[in-house]
Design an enzyme around this catalytic site. Sequence first.
Site, short mmCIF file in Angstrom:
data_model
loop_
_atom_site.label_atom_id
_atom_site.label_comp_id
_atom_site.label_asym_id
_atom_site.label_seq_id
_atom_site.Cartn_x
_atom_site.Cartn_y
_atom_site.Cartn_z
N SER A 48 -13.75 -49.98 -79.46
CA SER A 48 -13.41 -51.41 -79.62
C SER A 48 -11.94 -51.60 -79.23
CB SER A 48 -13.64 -51.86 -81.06
OG SER A 48 -13.05 -50.96 -81.98
N GLU A 185 -25.46 -50.55 -86.50
CA GLU A 185 -24.77 -51.79 -86.14
C GLU A 185 -25.77 -52.92 -85.88
OE1 GLU A 185 -21.60 -51.48 -83.29
OE2 GLU A 185 -21.39 -53.67 -83.14
O1 KIV Z 1 -15.74 -49.05 -81.50
C1 KIV Z 1 -15.84 -49.35 -82.70
O2 KIV Z 1 -14.93 -49.90 -83.31
C2 KIV Z 1 -17.10 -49.03 -83.36
C3 KIV Z 1 -17.29 -49.54 -84.75
C4 KIV Z 1 -17.52 -51.00 -84.71
C5 KIV Z 1 -18.35 -48.83 -85.48
O3 KIV Z 1 -17.94 -48.40 -82.81
#
Ligand code: KIV
Length: 284
Positions: A48, A185
């Site tokens: 993310s 998720e």
């Molecule tokens: O990339 C991320 O932050 C994630 C989380 C949302 C689990 O995969």
Amino acid sequence: MDATKVTIPDLLRKKPQGEKITMLTAYDYPIACLLDETGVDIILVGDSLGMVVLGYETTTPVTMEEMLHHARAVRRGVKRALLVGDMPFMSFHGSLTGTVENAGRFIQEAGCDAVKIEWKAGIEDVAKAIVDAGIPVMGHVGLTPQTAQAEGGLKVRGKDAESALRIITQAVALQEVGCFALVLECVPDVVAREITRKLSIPTIGIGAGPSCDGQVLVTYDVIGLFERFKPKFAKRYAEVAPAIRQAVSAFRLDVQQGRFPGPEQTFAMPEEELARLRHELGSS
Ligand code: KIV
């Protein structure tokens, strides 16, 4: 707070004891220090990163080098939590040898304790190869952002019986190949509850309801620093973006109107040295 380092056996013990696991994302040193200080169990350097820090539209452009750069910074701030590095898109899509090498880089070059991989076709072999190399793996099923565009966008998965069963099967498969935990998720509560009941490893939900063994959120959603959109499942516990805007505007006005820097932020010279300097300047 107990300063002992969180281990995978600690996390596995929490499940039968009904003790919830907390996990948040970090991408830099100061946030890593703050999260670690407050006692979250797991810190994830999530891909993310691409959206909330690097400004990409999706997570797919994120590279291994970008992940490692940020993971190293986070490592310097984490003393207690289990540190997990998220394997970015295409880092586990080639040969198993290349995949294990990439997973190993998170451990050797960034000091992570484990890696996370998102579900894709054939992921069981990938997860098994990494586990067999001695690297702990966290799986990720349900909505998997790296492949979300190809699968209809950032929407809840498992809303019909057939897709729900598919996700449950994937979860079981990842446990069987040795994953130590699983991120669920954006799946309906009932699907998360069934997976959590079926598995002996902990489930960590994001948009998966309260039945999971733990919860994870993107820290910038929690503190209100990422404003491009707010996922329905996220809860804001602070509004940092407006606080930053206010501070920056106050700084700009202070500079423009001559209020900053004031005497408290200004360095003086000892009188004696000032006199010498004036003398030197006067005689030159
Ligand atoms: O990339 C991320 O932050 C994630 C989380 C949302 C689990 O995969």
